[in-house]
Structure formats: C-alpha cells, structure tokens
Design a protein around this motif. Structure first.
Motif, PDB file in Angstrom:
ATOM      1  N   VAL A 158      12.716   5.142   6.043  1.00  0.00           N
ATOM      2  CA  VAL A 158      11.974   4.759   4.827  1.00  0.00           C
ATOM      3  C   VAL A 158      11.959   3.235   4.720  1.00  0.00           C
ATOM      4  N   GLN A 159      10.959   2.641   5.347  1.00  0.00           N
ATOM      5  CA  GLN A 159      10.797   1.185   5.405  1.00  0.00           C
ATOM      6  C   GLN A 159       9.341   0.824   5.111  1.00  0.00           C
ATOM      7  N   SER A 160       9.116  -0.434   4.822  1.00  0.00           N
ATOM      8  CA  SER A 160       7.758  -0.935   4.572  1.00  0.00           C
ATOM      9  C   SER A 160       6.772  -0.516   5.651  1.00  0.00           C
ATOM     10  N   TRP A 161       7.190  -0.658   6.904  1.00  0.00           N
ATOM     11  CA  TRP A 161       6.228  -0.492   8.006  1.00  0.00           C
ATOM     12  C   TRP A 161       5.670   0.926   8.046  1.00  0.00           C
ATOM     13  N   LEU A 162       6.540   1.911   7.878  1.00  0.00           N
ATOM     14  CA  LEU A 162       6.077   3.304   7.876  1.00  0.00           C
ATOM     15  C   LEU A 162       5.206   3.564   6.640  1.00  0.00           C
ATOM     16  N   GLU A 163       5.603   3.014   5.514  1.00  0.00           N
ATOM     17  CA  GLU A 163       4.833   3.240   4.282  1.00  0.00           C
ATOM     18  C   GLU A 163       3.442   2.607   4.376  1.00  0.00           C
ATOM     19  N   ILE A 164       3.349   1.461   5.021  1.00  0.00           N
ATOM     20  CA  ILE A 164       2.035   0.825   5.187  1.00  0.00           C
ATOM     21  C   ILE A 164       1.158   1.683   6.112  1.00  0.00           C
ATOM     22  N   ALA A 165       1.765   2.242   7.146  1.00  0.00           N
ATOM     23  CA  ALA A 165       1.008   3.131   8.052  1.00  0.00           C
ATOM     24  C   ALA A 165       0.501   4.355   7.282  1.00  0.00           C
ATOM     25  N   ILE A 166       1.303   4.842   6.347  1.00  0.00           N
ATOM     26  CA  ILE A 166       0.880   6.000   5.538  1.00  0.00           C
ATOM     27  C   ILE A 166      -0.269   5.606   4.609  1.00  0.00           C
ATOM     28  N   LEU A 167      -0.185   4.427   3.995  1.00  0.00           N
ATOM     29  CA  LEU A 167      -1.289   3.950   3.147  1.00  0.00           C
ATOM     30  C   LEU A 167      -2.568   3.815   3.973  1.00  0.00           C
ATOM     31  N   GLU A 168      -2.429   3.333   5.186  1.00  0.00           N
ATOM     32  CA  GLU A 168      -3.604   3.190   6.069  1.00  0.00           C
ATOM     33  C   GLU A 168      -4.221   4.562   6.370  1.00  0.00           C
ATOM     34  N   GLN A 169      -3.362   5.529   6.655  1.00  0.00           N
ATOM     35  CA  GLN A 169      -3.852   6.867   6.989  1.00  0.00           C
ATOM     36  C   GLN A 169      -4.491   7.537   5.771  1.00  0.00           C
ATOM     37  N   LEU A 170      -3.855   7.430   4.612  1.00  0.00           N
ATOM     38  CA  LEU A 170      -4.436   8.002   3.385  1.00  0.00           C
ATOM     39  C   LEU A 170      -5.812   7.382   3.119  1.00  0.00           C
ATOM     40  N   THR A 171      -5.893   6.061   3.282  1.00  0.00           N
ATOM     41  CA  THR A 171      -7.155   5.356   3.023  1.00  0.00           C
ATOM     42  C   THR A 171      -8.240   5.807   3.998  1.00  0.00           C
ATOM     43  N   THR A 172      -7.872   5.930   5.246  1.00  0.00           N
ATOM     44  CA  THR A 172      -8.838   6.379   6.253  1.00  0.00           C
ATOM     45  C   THR A 172      -9.396   7.746   5.881  1.00  0.00           C
ATOM     46  N   GLN A 173      -8.492   8.659   5.516  1.00  0.00           N
ATOM     47  CA  GLN A 173      -8.947  10.009   5.150  1.00  0.00           C
ATOM     48  C   GLN A 173      -9.820   9.983   3.901  1.00  0.00           C
ATOM     49  N   LEU A 174      -9.447   9.172   2.914  1.00  0.00           N
ATOM     50  CA  LEU A 174     -10.241   9.102   1.682  1.00  0.00           C
ATOM     51  C   LEU A 174     -11.625   8.526   1.970  1.00  0.00           C
ATOM     52  N   ARG A 175     -11.702   7.543   2.841  1.00  0.00           N
ATOM     53  CA  ARG A 175     -12.991   6.923   3.149  1.00  0.00           C
ATOM     54  C   ARG A 175     -13.892   7.848   3.946  1.00  0.00           C
ATOM     55  N   GLU A 176     -13.260   8.665   4.781  1.00  0.00           N
ATOM     56  CA  GLU A 176     -14.059   9.568   5.621  1.00  0.00           C
ATOM     57  C   GLU A 176     -14.358  10.888   4.937  1.00  0.00           C
ATOM     58  N   GLY A 177     -13.801  11.085   3.739  1.00  0.00           N
ATOM     59  CA  GLY A 177     -14.006  12.360   3.049  1.00  0.00           C
ATOM     60  C   GLY A 177     -13.146  13.456   3.647  1.00  0.00           C
ATOM     61  N   GLY A 178     -12.081  13.088   4.351  1.00  0.00           N
ATOM     62  CA  GLY A 178     -11.273  14.091   5.045  1.00  0.00           C
ATOM     63  C   GLY A 178      -9.930  14.369   4.402  1.00  0.00           C
ATOM     64  N   LEU A 179      -9.754  13.949   3.149  1.00  0.00           N
ATOM     65  CA  LEU A 179      -8.459  14.194   2.519  1.00  0.00           C
ATOM     66  C   LEU A 179      -8.516  15.516   1.770  1.00  0.00           C
ATOM     67  N   PRO A 180      -7.650  16.471   2.155  1.00  0.00           N
ATOM     68  CA  PRO A 180      -7.714  17.801   1.545  1.00  0.00           C
ATOM     69  C   PRO A 180      -7.580  17.723   0.020  1.00  0.00           C
ATOM     70  N   GLY A 181      -8.569  18.271  -0.692  1.00  0.00           N
ATOM     71  CA  GLY A 181      -8.524  18.236  -2.156  1.00  0.00           C
ATOM     72  C   GLY A 181      -9.387  17.155  -2.768  1.00  0.00           C
TER      73      GLY A 181
END
Ligand SMILES: *[C@@H]1O[C@H](CO)[C@@H](O)[C@H](O)[C@H]1NC(C)=O
Ligand SMILES: *[C@@H]1O[C@H](CO)[C@@H](O)[C@H](O)[C@H]1NC(C)=O
Ligand SMILES: *[C@@H]1O[C@H](CO)[C@@H](O)[C@H](O)[C@H]1NC(C)=O
Ligand SMILES: *[C@@H]1O[C@H](CO)[C@@H](O)[C@H](O)[C@H]1NC(C)=O
Ligand SMILES: *[C@@H]1O[C@H](CO)[C@@H](O)[C@H](O)[C@H]1NC(C)=O
Ligand SMILES: *[C@@H]1O[C@H](CO)[C@@H](O)[C@H](O)[C@H]1NC(C)=O
Length: 379
Positions: A158-181
């Motif tokens: 649980v460090q900044s670097w992993l959390e930033i990667a998660i924010l990047e992935q969430l953002t990618t999915q939201l932008r592509e319309g691929g986030l479940p829900g």
C-alpha cells in the motif's frame, strides 16, 4: 468586505443545490502493476516503534525512504476498489465526469460528508452544476481494504505508486466506458484531489497527460518543507490502540491517537464546527508506513500536463504551507507554475482563514464556488 463576499458566495452556492441525487455504490476490480519500493522495515510492535518511525521520517535533511529502501520491485495484482458513482438525475449523466481522490485520514465520504444533512457535501454542489462524480476509497483504505486474509501489506504494497496505477486504470476504464456499473460516456474527465489525493492526481497528469482534461488540486502545494509538521502534529499511533480501527487493519497502519491530531492538521482556528471535527474523527481512516515513505515523491517531478490546472489551498494549511501559504510577494501555491509550464491555464487560489481540511470547514462555500467556477470556465 471579505465577509460580505463570502456571504454572497454562500448564498449562490447553496441556492444552486438541488435535491436530485442518483448514486450507486460499486466494487470495481482493477488489474494493475506498479514499481513500488521494498523497504527494510518490520511492522511496529508498539507505539514506541511507531513514534521512532515518525521521528526518523520527519528528520530535517535526511531521507529515511532512501535509507531503508532495499529495491524497487514490480507489484501486481487485481484489487477490488469500492467506489460511488453519482449522476445529477437518474440516467442523466453529466457531460463532464469528476474523479475524486481523497487524502490521508479519510475515505471517499470526505467528498460527500453526511454530517448536518450533507451540508458539507462537495458531491451535492457538483451534481447541482450538472457534473457526474466518481469517488473511491484508495486501495488499502476503508472499503478498499481487502481484508486480513487477502492482506494489504502496509509497508511494501500500500504505497503511492500502486495507488497511482489504480487511479490510472480506473480513469482509463471510465473514459472508455468499460467500468462495470458506469455505462455513461463522458465528453471530458477531470481529476479533483485533496492532499495525498492531489499528489496522486498530479502524478497521473504528469505520467499520463492524455487521461485528464483538467486538474483541481485542493489542499496542495509543491513545497515539501512542512511534511514533518503533519507527521508530528498527527500524533500517530498504531491502529491496534484505536477502537474502531483495531479489528480491521494490520500492524503498519497508523492513525491519530485522538481528535487533537486531526484538529491540528485539518482545521484552522475558529473555522469549524466542533461536531464536524468529532464526525471526522469517527469516520477517520489510517495511513500506512508505505504511504508515508512514498507520500511526496510523486509530486516532485515537472509535469507535461497540457490542460487547465487549479491549485486551491487554505491559507493556514499545515502540511503544505506550514500554517501560512502567503509570502510577501506570492504564495506557496504559485511555486507550481514552474512545474506545470505546459498547462493551458494555470490558476491558484488561497482560501482565506482556512486550514487543510477545506471541505469540512465553514469556508466550504468559497472553496466549492471557486472550484466549480473554474471547471465551468476552463473545461
Ligand atoms: C454507499 O456506501 C456508503 C459507505 O458504505 C454508504 O454510507 C452509503 O449509504 C451507500 N450509498 C448507497 C447509495 O448505497
Ligand atoms: C528520497 O529517496 C527516495 C527513494 O530513493 C526518492 O524517491 C525521493 O525522491 C527522495 N526524496 C528527496 C526529497 O530527495
Ligand atoms: C488526546 O490524547 C492525549 C494523550 O492521551 C490526552 O492528553 C488528550 O486529552 C486527548 N485529547 C482529546 C481531545 O481526547
Ligand atoms: C512541454 O512541451 C514541450 C514541447 O512539446 C516539451 O518539449 C516539454 O518536455 C514539455 N514539458 C514538460 C515538463 O514535460
Ligand atoms: C505569513 O508569512 C508572511 C511572511 O512570509 C508574513 O508577512 C505574514 O504576515 C504571515 N501571515 C500571517 C497571517 O501571519
Ligand atoms: C452549513 O455550512 C455553512 C457554511 O459553512 C454554515 O454556516 C452552516 O452553519 C452549516 N449548517 C449546518 C446545519 O451545519
């Protein structure tokens, strides 16, 4: 005059608030990898160990992170992230989505604080202006804590670097319309952070400028000199000695021993309702050794971000300004102009009489009014 203008902003912002609010809670699995640090540290056995850690970390002129760093390694996995997606009205998504990342000590309720019938809710004000919002508990915190069986190593995972990667992935999915829900597609996606959440939003903008159409960095500067004030002021202890957190989190998670640590770091004198301080302490969330060791580094680089940026911070902010953001001819917020040279529009705003916990202070109408005006004008 200052009082008068504050009162006017209050009236405008509150009048705009409407009751419609359609929110869904989601659990989003994200598969990511990141380059984390592996540290030569053991979880603390007691609060003497915790305090020793804080003293080493806060020492002037030293870099404890560097001293205990063994190697940089690749961490990867699938992490379940708890999130809340809100629309201004049922099946009527805003054309702009705001991705909200909370800071240390809170979970996503920082953005939609229930106390006093949601008087302090940023989400409500954003919805009233026609935005959709996506808030989430950062990995390892709140409902994004995977549970003891699955583990969330508070030192090496649980460090900044992993959390930033998660924010990047969430953002990618939201932008592509691929986030479940979340089936809506948005014309624009902006990132709004608070404190550590601003550091992560800044880092996202620097690493992947293509993924954001605007940054709002609240409770933030790029002056690293006052982090120790925050470390010492928090009066951190191990979660095992805090009722309410003890049963959930492993050793290596820390939280303020009592309200006093929260007040010192987040609430400026006479600018808050004491019941809000109590409510904030009650829902307060911990921080990990790994987060503290990697807290500031992601914001220590210049950014190629090309979109508009607003930095908005309370004048009396402790961790980012040492309790006073204003210098004779400028402010600590303006330091970032030289690190965000490619931004199409760089703006700063110092919220008078406010501390670090902007959303929970009496001055929230000034803060929210400024943020939403900025987004409407620049995005
Ligand atoms: C979403 O989850 C939060 C945190 O558990 C809870 O307080 C809230 O009531 C939930 N909201 C909805 C719409 O279910
Ligand atoms: C401290 O060391 C870490 C690990 O090498 C590095 O990422 C960070 O930038 C350093 N911090 C400062 C202020 O030099
Ligand atoms: C916080 O804890 C300290 C040390 O135990 C104690 O002296 C102080 O009264 C506490 N403050 C509050 C507001 O509970
Ligand atoms: C800003 O843009 C220029 C020209 O595209 C580029 O060379 C430069 O690296 C960018 N600045 C930063 C800080 O990345
Ligand atoms: C903040 O610091 C500046 C010097 O950098 C000083 O002039 C100013 O009076 C201080 N503000 C307050 C409210 O004390
Ligand atoms: C709501 O917030 C405003 C602005 O800070 C404050 O003046 C008012 O007292 C708050 N209302 C309640 C019920 O807490």
């Amino acid at each position: 005059m200052a009082r008068l203008s504050l009162a006017l902003v209050t009236a405008v912002v509150s009048a705009a608030a409407v009751s419609a609010k359609c929110c869904t809670n989601l659990t989003v699995p994200v598969t990511v990898s990141a380059r984390n640090g592996r540290f030569n540290l053991q979880p603390p056995e007691n609060n003497i160990d915790v305090t020793d850690f804080i003293l080493r970390l806060g020492k002037r002129g030293a870099n404890y992170t560097q001293q205990v760093l063994e190697e940089i390694y690749t961490v990867s996995g699938t992490y379940n992230i708890a999130a809340t997606y809100c629309e201004p009205a049922a099946n009527e998504p805003g054309s702009v989505l705001q991705v909200l990342t909370h800071g240390v000590g809170f979970d996503r309720s920082y953005w939609d604080f229930p106390y006093a019938n949601y008087n302090y809710s940023y989400v409500n004000q954003a919805l009233a202006k026609g935005y959709s919002t996506f808030s989430y508990d950062r990995f390892g915190i709140g409902e994004s804590y995977p549970g003891c069986d699955a583990g969330a190593d508070p030192i090496n995972e649980v460090q900044s670097w992993l959390e930033i990667a998660i924010l990047e992935q969430l953002t990618t999915q939201l932008r592509e319309g691929g986030l479940p829900g979340v089936s809506a597609r948005f014309a624009k996606t902006v990132h709004v952070g608070h404190s550590f959440g601003s550091i992560q939003s800044y880092a996202l903008g620097a690493a992947r400028p293509d993924l954001s159409d605007g940054l709002v960095l609240t409770g933030f500067t790029q002056v690293p000199d006052y982090v120790a004030y925050f470390l010492y002021g928090a009066n951190f202890v191990g979660v095992d000695t805090i009722p309410g957190l003890a049963d959930k989190y492993a050793a290596g998670y820390l939280a303020p021993q009592n309200l006093t640590g929260v007040q010192q770091n987040f609430f400026a004198s006479e600018n808050f309702d004491p019941a809000v301080l109590e409510a904030a302490y009650k829902v307060g969330q911990p921080v990990t050794y790994g987060e503290l060791l990697t807290l500031g580094a992601p914001a220590g680089v210049p950014s190629a971000f090309e979109g508009p940026v607003l930095i908005i911070t309370g004048d009396y902010d402790i961790p980012f300004c040492g309790g006073n953001c204003t210098t004779p001819d400028s402010t600590f917020l303006d330091v970032s102009a030289s690190l965000l040279k490619n931004s199409s529009h760089f703006e700063t705003f110092v919220v008078p009489e406010s501390g670090h916990g902007l959303n929970l202070e009496y001055t929230w109408p000034t803060t929210y009014g400024k943020i939403l005006d900025f987004l409407q004008a620049q995005v």
